[in-house]
Design a protein around this motif. Structure first.
Motif, short mmCIF file in Angstrom:
data_model
loop_
_atom_site.label_atom_id
_atom_site.label_comp_id
_atom_site.label_asym_id
_atom_site.label_seq_id
_atom_site.Cartn_x
_atom_site.Cartn_y
_atom_site.Cartn_z
N TRP A 26 36.98 52.51 44.16
CA TRP A 26 36.08 51.47 44.64
C TRP A 26 35.97 51.61 46.16
O TRP A 26 36.98 51.56 46.84
CB TRP A 26 36.63 50.09 44.37
CG TRP A 26 37.14 49.78 43.01
CD1 TRP A 26 38.19 50.36 42.36
CD2 TRP A 26 36.66 48.77 42.13
NE1 TRP A 26 38.39 49.79 41.15
CE2 TRP A 26 37.46 48.80 40.98
CE3 TRP A 26 35.63 47.84 42.22
CZ2 TRP A 26 37.27 47.95 39.91
CZ3 TRP A 26 35.44 46.98 41.15
CH2 TRP A 26 36.24 47.04 40.02
N VAL A 28 35.07 49.57 49.13
CA VAL A 28 34.90 48.13 49.34
C VAL A 28 34.88 47.80 50.82
O VAL A 28 35.44 48.53 51.65
CB VAL A 28 36.03 47.32 48.66
CG1 VAL A 28 36.04 47.56 47.16
CG2 VAL A 28 37.38 47.64 49.24
N VAL A 130 32.18 44.90 46.98
CA VAL A 130 32.13 46.26 46.43
C VAL A 130 30.85 46.94 46.88
O VAL A 130 29.76 46.41 46.71
CB VAL A 130 32.23 46.23 44.89
CG1 VAL A 130 32.11 47.63 44.31
CG2 VAL A 130 33.51 45.57 44.44
#
Length: 152
Positions: A26, A28, A130
C-alpha cells in the motif's frame, strides 16, 4: 478423506509460507506525516518506523487478523481439494520439507524484524490515505518499482 487434524498440520506451514512470500503493498499518505509503503492483506500490519530509518513497526492485531485470514483461506482450499478433488496424501518427507521451508522463511523474517529498532503496537495509531495498492512476491523486483512509484 483426510482428517481435519491432518489438514491443519499441512495448512499451518503453507499459510506461513504464503503469508511471508505473498502480500499486498500500500502506498499511503500518513495524515500529519509523509508518504510511505506499508504491507499486509487484508489489513496493514507492517509500516516503516517513523523514529529511525530502516526500522519497521508492526501492528499486532492487524497481523493476527491477516495471518488468520491466510490460514482460513489455505485450510478451506485444502479441505475443498481433499473433499471434491484430489485426495491429499500427507507423507512424512514432503511435510518435513514444507515445515523446513516455513521455519527458514520465518527465521529470515524474524531476523529482519529484530535487527533494527523495530517497534510493536497493539493497533495502528495513525490515519492514512491510500494512494495506490498492489500485490508482491517476496523475491520479485516489484519492491524497487514500488519505491520508484512512491517518489514520482
Amino acid at each position: 478423506m483426510m482428517s481435519k487434524k491432518r489438514l491443519l498440520t499441512l495448512a499451518l506451514p503453507l499459510a506461513l509460507i504464503l503469508f511471508i512470500l505473498f502480500t499486498k503493498w500500500w502506498i499511503v499518505d500518513v495524515i500529519d506525516g509523509s508518504d510511505c509503503v506499508t504491507y499486509g492483506f487484508p489489513l496493514i500490519y507492517k509500516a516503516p518506523a517513523f523514529h529511525t530509518s530502516l526500522a519497521q513497526q508492526f501492528f499486532i492485531l492487524e497481523f493476527l487478523v491477516d495471518f488468520i485470514t491466510y490460514f482460513f483461506i489455505v485450510f478451506t482450499l485444502l479441505f475443498l481439494i481433499d473433499k471434491f478433488g484430489l485426495k491429499i496424501k500427507l507423507n512424512k518427507k514432503p511435510l518435513i520439507i514444507i515445515y523446513t521451508i516455513a521455519i527458514i522463511l520465518f527465521g529470515i523474517e524474524a531476523s529482519f524484524a529484530t535487527v533494527f529498532e523495530t517497534s510493536f503496537s497493539i493497533r495502528r495509531n495513525f490515519d492514512i490515505e491510500v494512494k495506490q495498492t498492489g500485490f508482491k512476491f517476496y523475491f520479485s523486483e516489484e519492491e524497487r518499482n514500488i519505491y520508484h512509484k512512491l517518489h514520482q
